[in-house]
Structures are given as structure tokens and as C-alpha cells.
Scaffold this motif. Sequence first.
Motif, mmCIF file in Angstrom:
data_model
loop_
_atom_site.group_PDB
_atom_site.id
_atom_site.type_symbol
_atom_site.label_atom_id
_atom_site.label_comp_id
_atom_site.label_asym_id
_atom_site.label_seq_id
_atom_site.Cartn_x
_atom_site.Cartn_y
_atom_site.Cartn_z
ATOM 1 N N UNK A 1 0.536 -1.451 0.123
ATOM 2 C CA UNK A 1 -0.142 -0.152 -0.075
ATOM 3 C C UNK A 1 0.875 1.029 -0.144
ATOM 4 N N UNK A 2 2.130 1.350 0.880
ATOM 5 C CA UNK A 2 3.003 2.347 0.908
ATOM 6 C C UNK A 2 3.680 2.965 -0.546
ATOM 7 N N UNK A 3 3.728 1.092 -1.657
ATOM 8 C CA UNK A 3 3.853 1.994 -2.686
ATOM 9 C C UNK A 3 3.119 2.779 -3.462
ATOM 10 N N UNK A 4 2.041 2.446 -3.480
ATOM 11 C CA UNK A 4 0.980 2.976 -4.069
ATOM 12 C C UNK A 4 0.740 4.702 -3.612
ATOM 13 N N UNK A 5 0.599 4.813 -1.988
ATOM 14 C CA UNK A 5 0.946 6.270 -1.633
ATOM 15 C C UNK A 5 1.942 7.272 -2.792
ATOM 16 N N UNK A 6 3.100 6.241 -2.655
ATOM 17 C CA UNK A 6 4.682 7.246 -3.244
ATOM 18 C C UNK A 6 3.691 7.184 -4.500
ATOM 19 N N UNK A 7 3.517 6.441 -5.002
ATOM 20 C CA UNK A 7 3.045 7.045 -6.733
ATOM 21 C C UNK A 7 2.456 8.660 -6.631
ATOM 22 N N UNK A 8 1.988 9.026 -5.282
ATOM 23 C CA UNK A 8 0.600 10.196 -5.764
ATOM 24 C C UNK A 8 1.999 11.220 -5.127
ATOM 25 N N UNK A 9 2.576 10.869 -4.297
ATOM 26 C CA UNK A 9 3.144 11.482 -3.483
ATOM 27 C C UNK A 9 2.099 12.194 -2.044
ATOM 28 N N UNK B 1 0.437 14.918 -0.986
ATOM 29 C CA UNK B 1 -0.234 16.239 -1.524
ATOM 30 C C UNK B 1 -1.702 16.284 -0.514
ATOM 31 N N UNK B 2 -1.544 15.752 0.509
ATOM 32 C CA UNK B 2 -2.693 16.205 1.380
ATOM 33 C C UNK B 2 -2.119 17.113 2.855
ATOM 34 N N UNK B 3 -2.220 18.292 2.679
ATOM 35 C CA UNK B 3 -2.105 18.848 3.484
ATOM 36 C C UNK B 3 -2.915 19.757 4.731
ATOM 37 N N UNK C 1 0.076 14.544 4.774
ATOM 38 C CA UNK C 1 1.093 13.413 4.156
ATOM 39 C C UNK C 1 0.177 12.737 2.838
ATOM 40 N N UNK C 2 0.616 11.332 2.182
ATOM 41 C CA UNK C 2 -0.291 10.986 1.907
ATOM 42 C C UNK C 2 -1.758 10.479 1.909
ATOM 43 N N UNK C 3 -2.502 10.722 0.320
ATOM 44 C CA UNK C 3 -3.693 9.852 0.478
ATOM 45 C C UNK C 3 -4.216 8.994 1.243
ATOM 46 N N UNK C 4 -5.180 9.027 1.455
ATOM 47 C CA UNK C 4 -5.555 8.028 1.921
ATOM 48 C C UNK C 4 -6.355 7.046 0.762
ATOM 49 N N UNK C 5 -6.249 5.951 1.377
ATOM 50 C CA UNK C 5 -6.748 4.185 0.638
ATOM 51 C C UNK C 5 -8.089 4.705 -0.018
ATOM 52 N N UNK C 6 -8.611 5.080 0.322
ATOM 53 C CA UNK C 6 -10.051 5.206 -0.056
ATOM 54 C C UNK C 6 -9.855 6.474 -1.278
#
Length: 299
Positions: free
Chosen positions: A214-222, A224-226, A282-287
Motif C-alpha cells: 500500500x505504501x508504494x501506491x501512496x508514494x506514486x502520488x506523493x 499531497x494531503x495538507x 501526508x499521503x492520500x488515504x487508500x479510499x
Amino acid sequence: MTLTIDHLTKKFQSFTAVNDLQFTAEKGEIFGLIGQNGAGKTTTFRMILNLLTPTTGLIKWDDKPVHALDRDRIGYLPEERGLYPKMPVEEQLLFFGKLRGKSTRELKTDIQYWLDRFELTDKRKSLTETLSKGNQQKVQLIASLIHKPRLLILDEPFSGLDPVNASLLKDAILELKQHGTAIIFSSHRMDHVEELCDHICLLKHGTSLFSGAIVNLKRQYGKINLTLRGNFTEEDLSKLPGVVSVSKEKEMYRLLLGREEDAQPIFKTVTKNGFIERFSLDYLSLEELFKRKVAGDHV
């Protein structure tokens, strides 16, 4: 022990339900298979259970074809309940356990453990049809694991459970993981998937959009949740370079950024007059990631 899904495809005449699917689930791992209704999850489960024959591809357990795996070593909690409504709870669990080759003596001890664990001891003589939806779900789960499977498939296990019972179930799943059970987990609740799963495969129309940690999916977007808290207005924040959208959530503002790199100049701007109460990136949530991937948002 490893479950290996190797270039798995299932076609029903001209319709492709699962298309060239690949993933592995290790011993002591919770693997999330997620997707919208009709994404191919149930078809995949049925092939793993040897209830459907793949059109092409292989399913292996410990490098052997899955059909060679002893059926008594697999547990399955289906989305649709398969309990006998007129049968008492304890009798029902004994019945399912014996079908999996367990003795009455062994089952009695394990049934008592799980009834206590799920706060069902006082329901042991109750007919299943008299139980609440949540308690029926707990009985169904016990039936799927009472024979101590090495591979456990859970399809929407939290259906009908209130937060207290959902917590009991999470603890039980984590206990099975610690004991080395390989668990395939499917749920529309992305918060549960994010909390429990080590790796995921995200399906759309039978095709994998992402498979991995899951962390690798999050890293694709960086990141971007501030989240900000301070003396700001939505209008002022929306004008900052790199801000895609702004929403107010109680006393805080949530900013969606175009890129992770946009955060640094924003930090300089919002702190130019000194201290602010909160600045959290932080990263975006999985949802949120799930919605983006399903909508075809590619990085």
C-alpha cells in the motif's frame, strides 16, 4: 507457504471476468483484493477454491497446483451467508468442523474458545435464525476458521458488524496472521483494508490496476494531503500556488496539492507572520487512491 496467482484469466464465452491476474500472498500475510462490484473478486476466489476452472493461468500453493491442496486446509467466509437457520450455533459449528475432518473432542475446545472470544457463549444453544445479523456474521466467521486453515479467504467479513464487534473481528484476524495463516481479504471499507493489509491488488473489470505494498501506491502520488489550522480563509488558501482544492473540516482546512513539492513554498507563506497551530503533510488515504485509480487517474 505462498499462494501464487500466475497470469490468471477466466472467460465466460465472450466476457472476460478476470484478465491476466498476478499476485502472491505469503504465510502470515493479509492480502487485500479490492475493487468495485463486478471487478472479478468473487470469480478469483472461486478459482482459488477450485470451484471454477481458469481459462488460462495457474494457481499454486507452496509451488503446487492449488487443486492439490487439502480442502480441509482452506477456510472461506463468503459475502452471502451459508448457515443453517434452524440449527443451534454450537451444533452448527460442530457440523462444519467435522466436515473439515476435525474430531468432536478437538472441536469442543476450539468452539468454546471462539464463542468466548466473540462474546457468543450465551448463544451456543440458540437457533441461528434468532441471532442478530452481526452475531450471525460472527458464527459464519468461526465456521470458516474452526478447522485452523492455512489459507483463509474473507469476503466482506465486517458486513453487519457494529464498531465493537468489528474490533473483535480485527483482533481475531491479526491473531490468525501471527499464527502463520495466509489471509486473502476483500472489503469495500478501505479503512479496514488500509489498517489490516500488508499488500493489495486493485481490480477493475477483472484487470489489475495496482498490485503491491500500500505504501508504494501512496508514494506514486506523493504527500499531497495538507492539513492546516490557523487564522486563514478558504479563499486565501485556494489562491496559493499548487493548491488544487480546499475544504474546511471542523476547525481545520484540508488542502489537496498538485505535487508534494508545492508544500514547501506554502509553508513559507502561511508561517510568514509566525506560529500556526497545525501544518501536517501526508499521503492520500487508500479510499482516495482507490477512487483515483478506478476513475483512471494515472500518475
